[in-house]
Scaffold this motif. Structure first.
Motif, PDB file in Angstrom:
ATOM      1  N   CYS A  22    -104.364 -56.009   6.614  1.00 53.63           N
ATOM      2  CA  CYS A  22    -105.371 -55.841   7.357  1.00 53.63           C
ATOM      3  C   CYS A  22    -105.254 -56.802   8.553  1.00 53.63           C
ATOM      4  O   CYS A  22    -104.366 -57.851   8.564  1.00 53.63           O
TER       5      CYS A  22
ATOM      6  N   PHE B  54    -109.758 -47.418   2.132  1.00 54.74           N
ATOM      7  CA  PHE B  54    -110.333 -48.409   3.059  1.00 54.74           C
ATOM      8  C   PHE B  54    -112.045 -48.865   2.908  1.00 54.74           C
ATOM      9  O   PHE B  54    -112.471 -49.250   3.476  1.00 54.74           O
TER      10      PHE B  54
ATOM     11  N   ILE C 140    -112.432 -52.323   5.491  1.00 55.55           N
ATOM     12  CA  ILE C 140    -112.226 -51.749   6.980  1.00 55.55           C
ATOM     13  C   ILE C 140    -113.458 -50.806   7.256  1.00 55.55           C
ATOM     14  O   ILE C 140    -114.327 -50.878   8.246  1.00 55.55           O
TER      15      ILE C 140
ATOM     16  N   PRO D 180    -108.105 -51.090  13.421  1.00 58.25           N
ATOM     17  CA  PRO D 180    -108.886 -50.407  12.244  1.00 58.25           C
ATOM     18  C   PRO D 180    -110.141 -50.722  12.167  1.00 58.25           C
ATOM     19  O   PRO D 180    -110.935 -49.756  12.030  1.00 58.25           O
TER      20      PRO D 180
ATOM     21  N   MET E  85    -113.056 -47.895  12.874  1.00 54.68           N
ATOM     22  CA  MET E  85    -114.198 -47.450  11.936  1.00 54.68           C
ATOM     23  C   MET E  85    -115.682 -47.507  12.477  1.00 54.68           C
ATOM     24  O   MET E  85    -116.431 -46.990  12.077  1.00 54.68           O
TER      25      MET E  85
ATOM     26  N   ARG F 138    -103.613 -47.070  20.215  1.00 49.99           N
ATOM     27  CA  ARG F 138    -104.905 -47.292  19.861  1.00 49.99           C
ATOM     28  C   ARG F 138    -106.253 -46.691  20.565  1.00 49.99           C
ATOM     29  O   ARG F 138    -107.363 -46.121  20.130  1.00 49.99           O
TER      30      ARG F 138
ATOM     31  N   PRO G   9    -111.167 -41.733   6.369  1.00 50.84           N
ATOM     32  CA  PRO G   9    -110.674 -42.895   7.264  1.00 50.84           C
ATOM     33  C   PRO G   9    -109.236 -42.853   7.117  1.00 50.84           C
ATOM     34  O   PRO G   9    -108.573 -43.818   7.781  1.00 50.84           O
ATOM     35  N   SER G  10    -108.613 -41.895   6.337  1.00 49.89           N
ATOM     36  CA  SER G  10    -107.114 -42.080   6.348  1.00 49.89           C
ATOM     37  C   SER G  10    -106.501 -41.811   7.721  1.00 49.89           C
ATOM     38  O   SER G  10    -105.105 -41.834   7.783  1.00 49.89           O
TER      39      SER G  10
ATOM     40  N   ILE H  10    -106.304 -43.386  10.464  1.00 48.04           N
ATOM     41  CA  ILE H  10    -105.771 -44.530  11.029  1.00 48.04           C
ATOM     42  C   ILE H  10    -104.372 -44.917  10.464  1.00 48.04           C
ATOM     43  O   ILE H  10    -103.714 -45.993  11.102  1.00 48.04           O
ATOM     44  N   ILE H  11    -103.911 -44.273   9.274  1.00 46.60           N
ATOM     45  CA  ILE H  11    -102.487 -44.911   8.815  1.00 46.60           C
ATOM     46  C   ILE H  11    -101.634 -44.533   9.686  1.00 46.60           C
ATOM     47  O   ILE H  11    -101.473 -43.471  10.064  1.00 46.60           O
TER      48      ILE H  11
ATOM     49  N   ILE I 111    -100.811 -49.190  13.273  1.00 51.06           N
ATOM     50  CA  ILE I 111    -102.103 -49.298  13.454  1.00 51.06           C
ATOM     51  C   ILE I 111    -102.488 -49.702  12.119  1.00 51.06           C
ATOM     52  O   ILE I 111    -103.383 -50.587  11.925  1.00 51.06           O
ATOM     53  N   LYS I 112    -102.128 -49.122  10.941  1.00 45.95           N
ATOM     54  CA  LYS I 112    -102.562 -49.457   9.738  1.00 45.95           C
ATOM     55  C   LYS I 112    -101.368 -49.126   8.805  1.00 45.95           C
ATOM     56  O   LYS I 112    -100.798 -48.081   8.711  1.00 45.95           O
TER      57      LYS I 112
END
Ligand code: NAD
Ligand code: ZN
Length: 390
Positions: free
Chosen positions: A38, A166, A170, A196, A200, A222, A355-356, A358-359, A383-384
């Motif tokens: 995080c 997540f 986040i 992240p 979100m 981003r 939410p995945s 951002i991985i 990013i994540k």
């Protein structure tokens, strides 16, 4: 077992450490299947949070399978797949009863340290220094979860870890940040930080009915994701006068609410940020609150400033006169994660959000130290980061 441990500023190691055991009848032991790094972990990595000790296990975004439960655990059983919230609630104190889990009265045995340093202690946190309880974190093969009946969300079978991980931090954090804005139809929300948490918050602001979201960052990858989420974007490297630009974009009023999803390590070329940076380096200051200053200056009169970004100590040159004069509402704090996990799981199951997206990196634990370095230095690429345990 293997774990990622804090060895000092800018130093994370993969170490073999003892597996956790049940210490309390309300505990569970969980075999971690997936964990994440995080933005808050970077505050530890960069040495800004006091009371870390060499060998402390990192990590507070964790899920896995329950292997063992204490004799007084009621709702969780061996074999359950659970997501673990980053903040630890006892489930019984007045704050937990009121769903204010991140200010639980009982879960931080070392409350005396933050009380001395900050004047008040929040809840215990996983993997987040001794002043927040000294709990071992979840970037490890196993984790002990205290008060597991409160600090868990059981995940139904058939859903990939990446879709629900997540919920540990986040997603609820971005959602609470947006909820704190008290969004009304037609509102414009400005969000600093397209990390992240910021991403979100963008998704959540739209879920809660915002008409426009304006995202501010300087990392192209981003900002691109922010745009994909439907936000208008501002690169603060290109436009220095952010407050003027936000005023221009909102017909001279300013955004209805402003979210600071950056926190104590703001970057940027303003004079005040240069002063903050020097003061932080020579330990005369604790935080670089430049985004918070800008959020206050940019927000419309009577609007709301919501602060999910983490702050540590005393803030310098804080425009409280402007906040007061404008009649702003300010809301902030560590997320009451447990309150949001179930409703937001329902949002995921309902396909309102996945939410995945951002991985950016999937690694095994041995690559953890490199990932910390990359995440801290190369925001355009990282990013994540998700750590797969098996
Ligand atoms: P991150 O480090 O990945 O992202 C921060 C982003 O802010 C980066 O993209 C960076 O380029 C951007 N940024 C830096 N200076 C800026 C400026 N002057 N203007 C605009 N953007 C700027 O971190 P993250 O995981 O997204 O977390 C963001 C913050 O939220 C951190 O402070 C983290 O500790 C905090 N957080 C709080 C909670 C909570 O419970 N309140 C939970 C999780 C994370
Ligand atoms: Zn976090």
């Amino acid at each position: 077992m293997k774990a990622l441990t804090w060895e000092g500023k800018h130093s994370i190691a993969v170490k073999n450490v003892h597996e956790p055991t049940i210490l309390n009848p309300l505990d569970a032991i969980v075999k971690v299947t997936t964990a994440a790094i995080c933005g808050s972990d970077l505050h530890l990595y960069n040495g800004y949070i006091p009371t870390m000790r060499k060998g402390d296990i990192m990590g507070h975004e964790t899920m896995g399978e329950v292997m063992e439960v204490g004799s007084m655990v009621k709702n969780i059983k061996v074999g359950d797949r659970i997501v673990i919230p980053f903040d630890i609630g006892c489930g019984h104190c007045q704050h937990c009863q009121d769903e204010e889990y991140s200010v639980c009265d009982n879960s931080n045995p070392n409350f005396i340290i933050p009380e001395k340093l900050y004047g008040h202690s929040g809840a215990g946190l996983f993997g987040y220094s001794h002043m927040y309880g000294g709990y071992a974190g979840g970037q490890a093969e196993y984790i002990r979860v205290p008060y597991v009946d409160t600090n868990s969300l059981v995940i139904p079978p058939g859903i990939d870890d990446e879709k629900v991980l997540f919920l540990s931090d986040i997603f609820p954090t971005g959602y609470m940040a947006a909820e704190n804005c008290n969004i009304k139809p037609g509102d414009t929300v400005a969000i600093w930080g397209a990390g992240p948490v910021g991403l979100m918050a963008i998704k959540s602001a739209f879920l809660l009915g915002a008409e426009r979201v304006i995202a501010i960052d300087h990392v192209p990858a981003r900002l691109k994701l922010a745009q994909d989420c439907g936000a208008e974007i501002i690169n603060y490297e290109d436009i220095d006068a952010i407050t003027d630009q936000l005023s221009f974009l909102t017909g001279g009023r300013g955004p209805d609410s402003c979210i600071d999803a950056v926190g104590m390590e703001a970057h940027g070329h303003t004079i005040l940020n240069a002063i903050d940076t020097v003061k932080q380096k020579i330990k005369l200051g604790t935080d670089r609150p430049d985004v918070l200053r800008r959020a206050i200056q940019s927000c419309r009169e009577g609007g709301t400033v919501s602060v999910p970004g983490v702050y540590g100590g005393l803030l310098d040159k804080f425009p409280f006169g402007a906040a007061f004069g404008k009649g702003l509402t300010m809301k902030m704090g560590q997320t009451h994660t447990q309150k949001y996990m179930k409703p937001l799981l329902d949002r995921i199951l309902n396909d309102d959000i996945d939410p995945s997206f951002i991985i950016s990196h999937r690694i095994d634990i041995d690559k953890g130290p490199d990932a910390y370095e990359g995440f801290n230095e190369e925001k355009d690429e990282y990013i994540k980061v998700v750590i797969k345990m098996q």
